[in-house]
Scaffold this motif. Structure first.
Motif, PDB file in Angstrom:
ATOM      1  N   GLU A 475       7.621  -4.544  -2.221  1.00  0.00           N
ATOM      2  CA  GLU A 475       7.189  -5.812  -1.615  1.00  0.00           C
ATOM      3  C   GLU A 475       6.425  -5.541  -0.322  1.00  0.00           C
ATOM      4  OE1 GLU A 475       9.157  -9.947   0.104  1.00  0.00           O
ATOM      5  OE2 GLU A 475      10.350  -8.602  -1.159  1.00  0.00           O
ATOM      6  N   ARG A 476       6.941  -4.578   0.487  1.00  0.00           N
ATOM      7  CA  ARG A 476       6.279  -4.257   1.755  1.00  0.00           C
ATOM      8  C   ARG A 476       4.914  -3.598   1.503  1.00  0.00           C
ATOM      9  NH1 ARG A 476       5.226  -5.854   6.637  1.00  0.00           N
ATOM     10  NH2 ARG A 476       5.447  -4.302   8.292  1.00  0.00           N
ATOM     11  N   ASP A 479       2.396  -6.169   0.426  1.00  0.00           N
ATOM     12  CA  ASP A 479       1.922  -6.946   1.579  1.00  0.00           C
ATOM     13  C   ASP A 479       0.905  -6.135   2.389  1.00  0.00           C
ATOM     14  OD1 ASP A 479       2.104  -9.212   3.517  1.00  0.00           O
ATOM     15  OD2 ASP A 479       2.901  -7.621   4.813  1.00  0.00           O
TER      16      ASP A 479
END
Length: 953
Positions: A475-476, A479
């Protein structure tokens, strides 16, 4: 033996008999046989041996010489006549007969008589078959007979023919003091105002005294010159006036002499012609010459108060002084005296130079060495007792009479010029200050540019570092990659803007001047803007005021760049629920040019008055928060302003802070031949059709009405659904129902679909209903079809698109519903690509992208390796080549040129697409010139890459 086998010899015998019969018939016809298809140029259908013998050709030579067209064998002066006669006969299915000249193999021509008729050829095509007979001998015999007849005629007949065809008048008079006319030709009678010779001789008083035709003021001149000749062999001529039989005054030029008639008596013979028009033109030319000389004289004397004409050889001069009170009084007793007198008034500091330049002997030496002009500026005391700046310009002029050296000296006071030079020096000092300020501005620009570039670079480097520390956090990482992509695109946009600014300021930006499709450009802009507006819930409307052309000449790429920048800003600074309107208007249309006005208005955040003054400066934004909130480089509008200036146009802005902004761009574009052509509809089909336009925007209604009226239809419009229902009901009750209804999809209160349902309840299926929309209609198409919508058309409306839609409707026997094919991402099934790239990282990225879409990839690291791989591969092995430009060993341009020269079936057809960082217009031209099919600038946009590949493979 079967019946078929028995019949076969019979058929062969019949064919042989028919062939021999035709050959016998062909030989028995007194002439050649020639046939051509009834098509432009009459392509050769048949020629027999006799025709070929006439002309001296073999069949192959004849076909090659006329290039397969019968008309090419006919004398150029006869082609139009033959085409007309034969073509008319072909249209009427009748016979024709025509005589013309036909070319032989040796280049000479023979006269032929051609009798032909339309037939149906064996291949089912209409043809013309004719019998062609050589009549050169007949023509020559007739000409010889005619010549013999002419030679045998009496002299009187010959003379009469000459008289009748002479372009000038001929008069014969008795050799008397008062000449009587014994002969006049028709031209002479016409000049004197009579219909013919008989009408002239009917006037006894003129016939017996020809002087009555002469203007009274010129009779003495005519008597002395025309009728003053007494001996044979003397010719006298003079121009004089005559008074015609109907009282008009004319000028004639007459020449007379004395000859002997057939009885041996002396007579006057006068030849004359009308010179009235020539006299009139000469008078006008003389007037123009006088006006030109007067204008030239006025211009020179206005610029130079004193003009001195000098003869240096004879030591004489004369002065033309137009302003005696302002300059020095001159002694013109001789040229030397004049120079000496002027020298005493010259400032001592300039006297030595003055003597060197204007003393007579010095001047003669200068002119002998080839010098033709002398110029000097000096201080001189004039009649007001003050020193003034004076310029003296002496010019040697041509002497058409003798070898004397002639000069013209132009003298004037130049105090104002000298004062102006002082002002110019001040301007130069100011310009120097401005240059220094510009240099400081450049330094500031570089500082700002450095800041703007480092900001996204900082984000890219920072996000990359963060992603590396969170390698297990999907997820990081996702992003971080998204933010890296945003920053990279911003950086690319900034670099493109900086490059555009650099090219504009260096003068390297060259605008194209080529024909472009205006409809395609506007629809392309709208297709980009509408989805963005819909995503932000902004009401976007694109309208055309009045009528426009559909093709123009100009730089569509740069015009699109200007408009897209302004439209993007309008969307960017307009909040959800707001409105953006894009309007187009043709202001004027003169000769080969027209002015177009584009206006973009929005209900966005607006701008302060102070910021509007510097809006078009590079890197300018109203405040730092604007950049943080909305993004942007601050270069877009500066580039727009410069591009508009390059186009010779105007860009203006009007804005109220908190209310909105309006940008207007006016540019001049060229008109094409297509601009003058209107595609006409079938008037029989459309002349009685009634059309109703329904749209809440009045401008759109008026524009659509203009188009309908231009197509010959009757058009009305209303601005809402309820009004439309009432108007249609009223038309039905009056017995004048509407045939076509154009309704906008998105209207307040009652939208296009609801309006269609209401209308269908009134008209059933008898009226054609077309929905106009600026948005994608796929999402509502099924509902609209159920409501009764027949067709969809995109806004803004263009004449040609409506024509195409109406023709599609009328030409279709079964009017079906329009099928809409949804756009899909390009997909491939193992097509093989040769990827030529010397950078390992770029090679890896491009290979991955291509393989993800189902393409097979082979690579080469320079142009030479690409040549080797392509040459060694079987024909058709590669479906396309993606070629970098700058590479070691051999660059992409040279590699492409060499591939195109390969002796291989697919060498000239395989798609070669440039993928390069060379992104300027001239780079694109170089790629195309080398033989590439397309040019993609790095960094590569994957969607654009796949779209291009799908187009070519």
């Amino acid at each position: 033996m079967t019946l078929a086998e028995e019949a076969k010899p019979v058929v062969e015998v019949e064919a042989a008999v028919n062939e021999q019969s035709f050959e016998l018939l062909s030989r028995s016809i007194p002439g050649g046989i020639l046939g051509g298809y009834v098509e432009p140029g009459f392509p050769l259908y048949y020629v027999n041996d006799r025709m070929l013998a006439y002309l001296g050709y073999t069949y192959e030579e004849f076909v090659a010489d006329i290039d397969g067209l019968v008309m090419n064998g006919i004398h150029p002066d006869d082609v139009e006549m033959v085409s007309h006669i034969a073509g008319q006969a072909m249209e009427q299915d009748s016979e024709y007969e025509v005589k013309y000249r036909m070319k032989k193999k040796d280049g000479s021509y023979i006269w032929v008589n051609d009798v032909g008729k339309k037939i149906m050829a064996v291949d089912g095509r209409a043809a013309c078959i004719s019998v062609v007979r050589d009549i050169s001998g007949e023509i020559e015999a007739k000409e010889k007979l005619y010549q013999e007849i002419v030679d045998s005629r009496q002299q009187k007949d010959v003379l009469q023919n000459i008289l009748d065809t002479m372009p000038s008048g001929l008069l014969q008079c008795t050799f008397e003091r008062i000449p009587k006319v014994t002969l006049i030709n028709k031209t002479g009678a016409n000049i004197l105002g009579f219909a013919d010779e008989n009408a002239f001789f009917a006037q006894k008083e003129i016939r017996d005294n020809v002087l009555r035709c002469i203007h009274p003021a010129d009779r003495e001149l005519v008597m002395d010159e025309i009728f003053g000749v007494t001996e044979e062999g003397i010719v006298k001529s003079v121009s004089h006036r005559i008074v015609t039989g109907d009282g008009q005054e004319k000028w004639v030029r007459a020449a007379s002499c004395v000859i002997q008639n057939m009885q041996g008596k002396k007579i006057y013979q006068v030849i004359f012609y009308d010179v009235t028009e020539i006299k009139t033109l000469r008078r006008k030319n003389d007037q123009w010459d006088m006006m030109e000389r007067s204008a030239l004289y006025t211009a020179i004397t206005s610029a130079y108060p004193i003009i001195i004409f000098g003869n240096l050889t004879q030591n004489t001069c004369s002065v033309l002084d137009q302003d005696r009170d302002s300059l020095h009084t001159l002694d013109c007793s001789s040229y030397d005296a004049m120079v000496t007198g002027v020298l005493g008034t010259v400032d001592p500091a300039y006297r030595e130079e003055f003597v060197k330049k204007f003393e007579r002997q010095n001047q003669l030496e200068e002119y002998r060495s080839g010098c033709r002009e002398t110029y000097m500026e000096h201080r001189q005391k004039l009649d007001d007792g003050q020193y003034h700046w004076v310029s003296a310009h002496k010019i040697k002029v041509e002497n058409p009479v003798n070898d004397d050296v002639l000069t013209v000296s132009l003298i004037r006071c130049i105090d104002e010029q000298k004062n102006s030079e002082a002002e110019q020096n001040q301007i130069l000092r100011t310009a120097l200050g401005s240059a220094e300020a510009a240099n400081n501005a450049k330094t500031e620009f570089l500082s700002r540019m450095s800041h703007e570039i480092r900001t996204p670079m900082n984000a890219i480097i920072g996000m990359t570092a963060i992603a590396l520390t969170a390698i297990d956090n999907k997820e990081r990482i996702s992003d971080c990659l998204a933010k890296i992509g945003i920053s990279a695109r911003f950086l690319l946009s900034l670099i493109n803007d900086i490059l555009d600014m650099s090219r504009i300021e260096s003068g390297r930006m060259i605008l194209a001047h080529e024909e472009f499709d205006f409809i395609e450009m506007i629809n392309g802009l709208n297709s980009l803007v509408y989805p963005q507006a819909e995503a932000k819930r902004i009401d976007f409307n694109s309208v055309i005021e009045g009528l426009t052309e559909e093709t123009y000449i100009g730089d569509s790429l740069r015009l699109r760049q200007i408009l897209l920048n302004i439209l993007s800003n309008a969307l960017k600074f307009t909040p959800a629920g707001g409105r953006v309107q894009f309007s187009i208007k043709q202001l004027s249309r003169v000769d080969q040019e027209t002015w177009l006005k584009f206006t973009v208005s929005d209900t966005g955040i607006g701008m302060s008055k102070n910021f509007q003054n510097r809006l078009f400066d590079a890197f300018e934004q109203e405040n730092p928060n604007i950049s943080l909130k909305y993004g942007g480089t601050g270069l877009g509008l500066a580039i727009c302003k410069n591009l508009v200036n390059l186009m010779g146009g105007i860009i203006n802005v009007h804005s109220i802070e908190g209310v909105g902004s309006e940008f207007s761009v006016e540019v001049k574009l060229g008109l094409t031949e297509k601009s003058y052509q209107r595609k006409l509809l079938d008037q029989v089909k459309f002349q009685n059709l009634k059309t109703l336009i329904i749209d809440d925007d009045v401008v759109t209604c008026e524009h659509a009405s203009l188009i309908m009226q231009d197509l010959g239809m009757e058009a009305e419009y209303v601005t809402s659904g309820p009004l439309a229902v009432a108007e249609v009901r009223s038309g039905i009750e009056a017995g004048q129902p509407y045939d076509i209804v154009l309704v906008d999809l998105k209207m307040p209160d009652m939208d296009g679909i609801e309006t269609t349902r209401a209308l269908r309840r009134l008209v059933g299926a008898n009226t054609l209903i077309i929905v106009m929309t600026a948005y994608e209609w796929q999402s509502v198409e099924e509902e609209a079809r159920r409501a009764g919508v027949d067709f969809f058309i995109a806004k803004p409306l263009f004449r040609s698109e409506l024509v195409q839609l109406f023709e599609k409707i009328t030409n279709s026997a079964d009017i079906g519903r329009e099928q809409v094919i949804a756009k899909r991402d390009a997909q491939f099934t193992g097509e093989r690509i040769l990827l030529v790239e010397d950078n390992d990282l770029n090679l890896e990225v491009a290979t991955s992208l291509l393989e993800m879409r189902g393409l097979a990839v082979e690579s080469a690291v320079n142009g030479l390796q690409a040549l080797e791989k392509f040459g060694a591969a079987p024909i058709g092995y590669y479906d396309a080549i993606l070629m970098d430009i700058r590479m070691p060993v051999m660059d992409g341009l040279e590699a492409t040129r060499n591939i195109r020269l390969f002796d291989k079936a697919d060498a000239k057809t395989i798609p070669i697409i440039a993928m390069t960082a060379n992104a300027f217009d001239e780079d694109v031209e170089k790629s195309k010139s080398a033989g590439m099919n397309a040019h993609l600038a790095k960094p590569i946009d994957p969607q654009r890459l796949f779209a291009v590949l799908q187009e070519f493979i």
